[in-house]
Design a protein around this motif. Structure first.
Motif, PDB file in Angstrom:
ATOM      1  N   UNK A   1       0.781  -1.229   0.000  1.00  0.00           N
ATOM      2  CA  UNK A   1       0.000   0.000   0.000  1.00  0.00           C
ATOM      3  C   UNK A   1       0.809   1.272   0.000  1.00  0.00           C
ATOM      4  N   UNK A   2       2.126   1.191  -0.235  1.00  0.00           N
ATOM      5  CA  UNK A   2       2.953   2.388  -0.252  1.00  0.00           C
ATOM      6  C   UNK A   2       2.929   3.028  -1.644  1.00  0.00           C
ATOM      7  N   UNK A   3       3.002   4.364  -1.676  1.00  0.00           N
ATOM      8  CA  UNK A   3       2.995   5.107  -2.926  1.00  0.00           C
ATOM      9  C   UNK A   3       4.398   5.621  -3.236  1.00  0.00           C
TER      10      UNK A   3
ATOM     11  N   UNK B   1      -1.957  15.495   1.922  1.00  0.00           N
ATOM     12  CA  UNK B   1      -1.565  14.088   1.984  1.00  0.00           C
ATOM     13  C   UNK B   1      -2.431  13.336   2.986  1.00  0.00           C
ATOM     14  N   UNK B   2      -2.669  12.038   2.750  1.00  0.00           N
ATOM     15  CA  UNK B   2      -3.403  11.247   3.736  1.00  0.00           C
ATOM     16  C   UNK B   2      -2.559  11.031   4.980  1.00  0.00           C
ATOM     17  N   UNK B   3      -3.192  10.799   6.089  1.00  0.00           N
ATOM     18  CA  UNK B   3      -2.506  10.458   7.331  1.00  0.00           C
ATOM     19  C   UNK B   3      -3.043   9.122   7.829  1.00  0.00           C
ATOM     20  N   UNK B   4      -2.188   8.118   7.990  1.00  0.00           N
ATOM     21  CA  UNK B   4      -0.738   8.140   7.754  1.00  0.00           C
ATOM     22  C   UNK B   4      -0.409   8.257   6.260  1.00  0.00           C
ATOM     23  N   UNK B   5       0.793   8.796   5.999  1.00  0.00           N
ATOM     24  CA  UNK B   5       1.311   8.885   4.637  1.00  0.00           C
ATOM     25  C   UNK B   5       2.358   7.802   4.469  1.00  0.00           C
TER      26      UNK B   5
ATOM     27  N   UNK C   1      31.105   8.320  -2.631  1.00  0.00           N
ATOM     28  CA  UNK C   1      30.427   9.571  -2.298  1.00  0.00           C
ATOM     29  C   UNK C   1      29.038   9.666  -2.919  1.00  0.00           C
ATOM     30  N   UNK C   2      28.765   8.834  -3.879  1.00  0.00           N
ATOM     31  CA  UNK C   2      27.424   8.726  -4.448  1.00  0.00           C
ATOM     32  C   UNK C   2      27.017   7.267  -4.419  1.00  0.00           C
ATOM     33  N   UNK C   3      25.833   7.001  -3.912  1.00  0.00           N
ATOM     34  CA  UNK C   3      25.338   5.631  -3.868  1.00  0.00           C
ATOM     35  C   UNK C   3      23.817   5.664  -3.851  1.00  0.00           C
ATOM     36  N   UNK C   4      23.221   4.520  -4.081  1.00  0.00           N
ATOM     37  CA  UNK C   4      21.763   4.418  -4.169  1.00  0.00           C
ATOM     38  C   UNK C   4      21.159   3.988  -2.834  1.00  0.00           C
ATOM     39  N   UNK C   5      19.977   4.528  -2.555  1.00  0.00           N
ATOM     40  CA  UNK C   5      19.184   4.064  -1.428  1.00  0.00           C
ATOM     41  C   UNK C   5      17.783   3.710  -1.909  1.00  0.00           C
ATOM     42  N   UNK C   6      17.121   2.882  -1.136  1.00  0.00           N
ATOM     43  CA  UNK C   6      15.772   2.420  -1.453  1.00  0.00           C
ATOM     44  C   UNK C   6      14.993   2.409  -0.142  1.00  0.00           C
ATOM     45  N   UNK C   7      14.115   3.388   0.047  1.00  0.00           N
ATOM     46  CA  UNK C   7      13.460   3.616   1.336  1.00  0.00           C
ATOM     47  C   UNK C   7      11.959   3.399   1.271  1.00  0.00           C
ATOM     48  N   UNK C   8      11.397   3.062   2.414  1.00  0.00           N
ATOM     49  CA  UNK C   8       9.949   3.081   2.609  1.00  0.00           C
ATOM     50  C   UNK C   8       9.688   3.653   3.997  1.00  0.00           C
ATOM     51  N   UNK C   9       8.701   4.533   4.118  1.00  0.00           N
ATOM     52  CA  UNK C   9       8.421   5.200   5.397  1.00  0.00           C
ATOM     53  C   UNK C   9       6.922   5.369   5.587  1.00  0.00           C
ATOM     54  N   UNK C  10       6.502   5.307   6.842  1.00  0.00           N
ATOM     55  CA  UNK C  10       5.134   5.632   7.233  1.00  0.00           C
ATOM     56  C   UNK C  10       5.185   6.822   8.178  1.00  0.00           C
ATOM     57  N   UNK C  11       4.542   7.914   7.788  1.00  0.00           N
ATOM     58  CA  UNK C  11       4.537   9.133   8.591  1.00  0.00           C
ATOM     59  C   UNK C  11       3.136   9.334   9.145  1.00  0.00           C
ATOM     60  N   UNK C  12       3.034   9.523  10.461  1.00  0.00           N
ATOM     61  CA  UNK C  12       1.750   9.780  11.085  1.00  0.00           C
ATOM     62  C   UNK C  12       1.119   8.592  11.757  1.00  0.00           C
ATOM     63  N   UNK C  13       1.884   7.505  11.967  1.00  0.00           N
ATOM     64  CA  UNK C  13       1.368   6.300  12.635  1.00  0.00           C
ATOM     65  C   UNK C  13       2.146   6.071  13.916  1.00  0.00           C
ATOM     66  N   UNK C  14       1.554   6.339  15.090  1.00  0.00           N
ATOM     67  CA  UNK C  14       2.285   6.181  16.351  1.00  0.00           C
ATOM     68  C   UNK C  14       2.414   4.743  16.823  1.00  0.00           C
TER      69      UNK C  14
ATOM     70  N   UNK D   1       7.061  -2.741   8.939  1.00  0.00           N
ATOM     71  CA  UNK D   1       8.309  -2.468   8.230  1.00  0.00           C
ATOM     72  C   UNK D   1       9.210  -3.702   8.232  1.00  0.00           C
ATOM     73  N   UNK D   2       9.299  -4.363   9.367  1.00  0.00           N
ATOM     74  CA  UNK D   2      10.149  -5.553   9.465  1.00  0.00           C
ATOM     75  C   UNK D   2       9.629  -6.673   8.576  1.00  0.00           C
TER      76      UNK D   2
END
Length: 494
Positions: A43-45, A103-107, A127-140, A148-149
């Motif tokens: 469900x991540x955008x 934005x929806x909450x959680x985002x 000094x330059x490298x790639x990252x691949x992230x996923x985050x949930x903002x607004x969920x306590x 996430x795990x």
């Protein structure tokens, strides 16, 4: 600009940077596509934020750096200082604060792309490298951390890391704070008190794998002198205080329940420590309920990740299979991803605490792990090469390539100097081409093409007997109308 003796610029990559060629780019893209599919399934955008941020927006969150803005590539533009992003999380905090009303909450977002760090380069450190992230903002709720795990487990398996070859280890900053309080180096009424000592303790914990118990205990006490004679001052803890910290690092037990019970003993009467233990217990229960048992997600008090950044659960994905180093010695591959809860990051913009949790995959390390396991990194198949025997027939050669592409076959027409046919085959060999298409004046008049099976030809040239060579010719003639079908058949045979 660096120049050679004749005044021309030197053709070399800047120190700490590198170029990525065909297979590196395509393998990374395929790996990220599989990870993105898992994130999307949860469900991540997707989010693509600017590679450039204001220095003020980036703030002082670069791990292991004491001074604000150290370690970034920055420049001044009018009244603002701008910088290349050093990770994908700091820009997320700015994006959420800026667009939170829309934005929806959680985002829930995922992001992939390059980041830049103005640090001293070294072996395997760029000094330059790639990252691949996923985050949930607004969920306590720590249910977000448990998710996430679980999602990290699914992503690793989706790209080819088998179950049993990895483990996601989970700890909690609050538990560490509780242990610090029990050890007398954290005062809840005055967080700045003992700050220097806590920093030494945390760095010592992080060095357990390298220094062992004796080395860590020395750093907890008066200090440690290494083999070169360099001396590192310690935290000055007493023997009893050091015992509490050392007991914390060895608190891991056979399963989550007994580990949690041991941690509850160690935090004693610390309120924040008790909260952290309860959160770890809940993460263990939620993970087990979803089918992620201790063999995939485990509670491990030894996990330490840039703890000034995190405020709650922290987690790290470690690959457990062995590889050999440059001297042929076996060693475990180690960590390829990590993350945790960081409830204070968005607060810098809004003034209000906004709960957030996230995970970041080290793209280059995970790709290296897949290569070590033989899951990628094989010779990439190049395009089918349509050779040029008659310049007057270029339109027909282009039509052949177009027909192959329309059928989903990667193909190109040789566009170099066609005078030497041997050079065309050498080119096809360097491209890793599986098939060469040949049509001269005679073949064109008869409406046929020659297909040269370059894969079979290479094998026969190196290992076949004379009889095998005669029985399986690497070149065959087919009608022009059957070109696509015959090429597909050859590709499928390999």
């Amino acid at each position: 600009m660096a120049k050679d003796r004749k005044g021309r610029p030197r053709a070399e990559t800047p120190k700490g940077f590198r170029d990525y060629f065909g297979a590196d780019v395509t393998e990374r893209a395929e790996m990220l596509r599989r990870v993105a599919d898992i994130y999307h399934r949860y469900g991540f955008e997707a989010l693509e934020s600017s590679a450039v941020e204001t220095v003020e927006a980036l703030g002082k969150f670069l791990p292991d750096v004491d001074r604000p803005n150290e370690g970034v590539f920055a420049w001044q533009e009018e009244d603002d200082w701008l910088a290349l992003r050093y990770d994908l999380t700091a820009p997320l905090a700015r994006v959420y604060a800026q667009h939170r009303n829309d934005l929806p909450t959680p985002y829930r977002r995922y992001a992939m792309g390059p980041v830049w760090r103005n640090e001293k380069p070294g072996p395997g450190r760029f000094r330059q490298f790639y990252q691949c992230d996923a985050d949930t903002v607004g969920a306590p709720s720590v249910a977000a951390d448990a998710e996430m795990c679980a999602m990290l487990c699914d992503a690793l398996e989706a790209v080819g890391i088998e179950r049993g070859d990895y483990v996601v280890r989970v700890n909690n900053r609050k538990v560490l704070n509780g242990v610090m309080e029990a050890a007398g180096v954290l005062d809840p009424a005055d967080r700045d008190r003992f700050k220097h000592e806590r920093g030494i303790v945390l760095r010592a914990i992080d060095k357990l794998d390298r220094l062992g118990d004796a080395g860590v205990r020395a750093l907890l006490g008066e200090g440690r002198k290494d083999e070169s004679g360099d001396y590192t001052a310690g935290a000055g803890l007493s023997g009893d205080q050091s015992d509490i910290v050392m007991a914390f690092m060895s608190a891991k037990r056979a399963d989550a329940a007994t580990t949690v019970a041991r941690l509850r003993e160690l935090v004693g009467g610390s309120g924040i420590g008790a909260d952290g233990v309860a959160e770890l217990e809940l993460i263990g229960e939620l993970s087990a309920e979803q089918g992620y048992a201790d063999d995939r997600i485990e509670i491990d008090p030894s996990v330490v990740r840039g703890l000034g950044y995190y405020t709650g659960p922290v987690f790290e994905a470690e690959l457990t299979f062995e590889i050999t180093d440059e001297k042929g010695r076996p060693q475990r591959f180690g960590s390829v991803a990590g993350g945790g809860r960081y409830d204070d990051l968005v607060k810098r913009f809004t003034g209000q605490a906004v709960p957030a949790t996230g995970v970041s995959i080290g793209v280059d390390r995970l790709l290296a792990a897949l290569r070590a396991k033989g899951r990628t990194g094989g010779a990439a198949r190049g395009p089918v090469v349509v050779t040029v025997m008659d310049r007057q027939q270029m339109a027909e050669y282009q039509k052949m390539a177009a027909d192959l592409r329309a059928a989903g076959v990667r193909a190109e027409v040789y566009l170099g100097n066609p005078k030497n046919f041997g050079n065309q085959l050498k080119y096809a060999d360097r491209r890793g081409s599986p098939v060469a298409v040949i049509q001269g004046e005679d073949e064109a008049a008869r409406g046929v093409v020659q297909l040269k099976d370059l894969v079979l030809g290479a094998r026969l040239a190196s290992e076949a007997t004379h009889e095998e060579w005669k029985a399986q010719p690497a070149q065959r003639e087919v009608p022009r109308g059957e070109l696509v079908a015959e090429v597909r058949r050859l590709l499928d045979s390999h």
